[in-house]
Motif scaffolding. Structure first.
Motif: not given
Length: 414
Positions: A270-283
């Motif tokens: 939401e704050k633009g600190a993380l791209a939505r496309a990379s969320a699965d990889h970071v998780r």
């Protein structure tokens, strides 16, 4: 906002949001028995309920819980607060959809479809006179409806520690945002008056200053200014660091950690600190490097990572819960043999719990027929954790060691 968090959490869990309650402000040191007792005392008029999960909110320094009711929320019975440890816990629910709001949505939908109320009157079984009459009644009772559903806002002063009778900014903001949405049919002057009615101290001075500078400011403009001053001002870098350093706490269930991590990830997006496309990889990376995993789950997740398939949130939560269920059933299955062999060496008992007999010496404890049969049962029990991963190509090293009873070597870490 808390209502958005409730709706997102319900969507993740596959629950109807109108049957869900979000309980905020639960202290970390509140034990499960005390938590359940407080819920029972406050929610028993609502019927049967189930606690679906808990997650720690760093911005509140407290725990939030998702509760599912067996029916939709009864707005006449649902409490706004629950007396509990550390003070009252806030109860968040999806606001009711008024009859007038529903009628407005229907009319808007008809306009989008190029239809009018008159054109569908015959389909609805209503004559033109009745449709016009309904419109006239709706317009006539509009002021009365707005008066009936007017609720005074809570008090907010801007103090770091709210005084008795005041609310924290998060709780006040959630209620105020909902009410401004409900008051859409009210004049802007009245909306501003109702907003100011709930302010004290520094917050009130701020809004008075804004209106003195520009009397045409709307209530929404004033609320946006309050959010900018008193809201969450964490920078993109700060929330990103929180995501990348989040780790499982001692005694915390793995599924709870995954839920808590997801809240941070969504906030970072939401704050633009993380791209939505990379969320699965970071998780996936955080779970592999910052959580305590049993071997089958660790191996499954590393396989997914090697083939470039980062699981989504729901997939990750499903694997974790399946793993927790398998671990619980395994603990129950080895409890009785462990009690019978209480005199056996501790190392042999530990190996039995982990489903491995590789460290047992030939002919020693753990090498009898019963232990071998138990090891085979445990190996079969591992299959559900990897059931959805059969289509993943096996590495040559894993194929060679697939039938060994020792622990397979994990893939290289980060």
């Amino acid at each position: 906002m808390a209502v958005t968090m409730l709706q997102d959490w319900c969507r993740w869990m596959g629950v109807n949001a109108r049957r869900g309650l979000l309980i905020l402000g639960i202290p970390e040191d509140c034990d499960e028995a005390e938590f359940q007792e407080s819920l029972e005392a406050a929610l028993w008029p609502m019927g049967h309920f189930t606690v679906l999960g808990k997650v720690f909110r760093e911005e509140d320094n407290a725990t939030a819980a998702l509760v599912e009711l067996d029916r939709e929320v009864n707005y006449a019975l649902v409490p706004r607060e629950i007396p509990g440890t550390g003070g009252p816990w806030n109860v968040v629910f999806v606001p009711r959809c008024s009859g007038e709001e529903f009628l407005g949505r229907v009319l808007h939908f008809l306009e989008q479809q190029g239809q009018t109320v008159e054109s569908v009157a015959s389909v609805l079984g209503l004559g033109l006179r009745r449709v016009c009459w309904l419109r006239s009644v709706s317009q006539a009772i509009q002021p009365w409806v707005e008066t009936v559903r007017y609720q005074r806002l809570g008090l907010f002063s801007g103090r770091d520690q709210p005084a008795p009778g005041e609310e924290s900014f998060e709780a006040w903001l959630d209620h105020t945002t909902d009410m401004l949405h409900v008051w859409q049919g009210v004049s802007e002057r009245e909306r501003r008056r109702r907003l100011i009615e709930g302010l004290r101290g520094t917050a009130l001075q701020l809004v008075h200053g804004l209106l003195a500078e520009n009397p045409a400011r709307t209530a929404q403009d004033c609320l946006a200014a309050l959010i900018q001053v008193f809201g969450d001002n964490e920078s993109q870098a700060t929330i990103r660091v929180k995501c990348l350093t989040a780790q499982q706490r001692p005694g915390e269930r793995l599924s709870t950690f995954v839920l808590r991590l997801e809240v941070l990830l969504q906030k970072a997006i939401e704050k633009g600190a993380l791209a939505r496309a990379s969320a699965d990889h970071v998780r996936l990376r955080q779970v592999l490097t910052r959580a305590n995993l049993i071997e089958p789950l660790d191996e499954a997740l590393r396989k997914l990572r090697m083939v470039g398939r980062s699981p989504t949130f729901l997939e990750m939560l499903g694997l974790v819960r399946e793993s927790e269920a398998w671990e619980a059933s395994l603990a129950g299955s080895v409890r009785a043999p462990a009690e019978e062999g209480a005199g056996a060496p501790a190392d042999a008992q530990a190996d039995a719990r982990m489903g491995s007999a590789s460290d047992a010496s030939p002919g020693g404890p753990g090498c009898g027929p019963e232990s071998l049969a138990q090891a085979e049962e445990e190996q079969e029990a591992e299959e559900p954790v990897l059931e959805g991963l059969k289509d993943i190509p096996e590495e040559s090293g894993n194929e060679d060691g697939a039938g060994e009873t020792g622990h397979p070597e994990s893939a290289p870490g980060e």
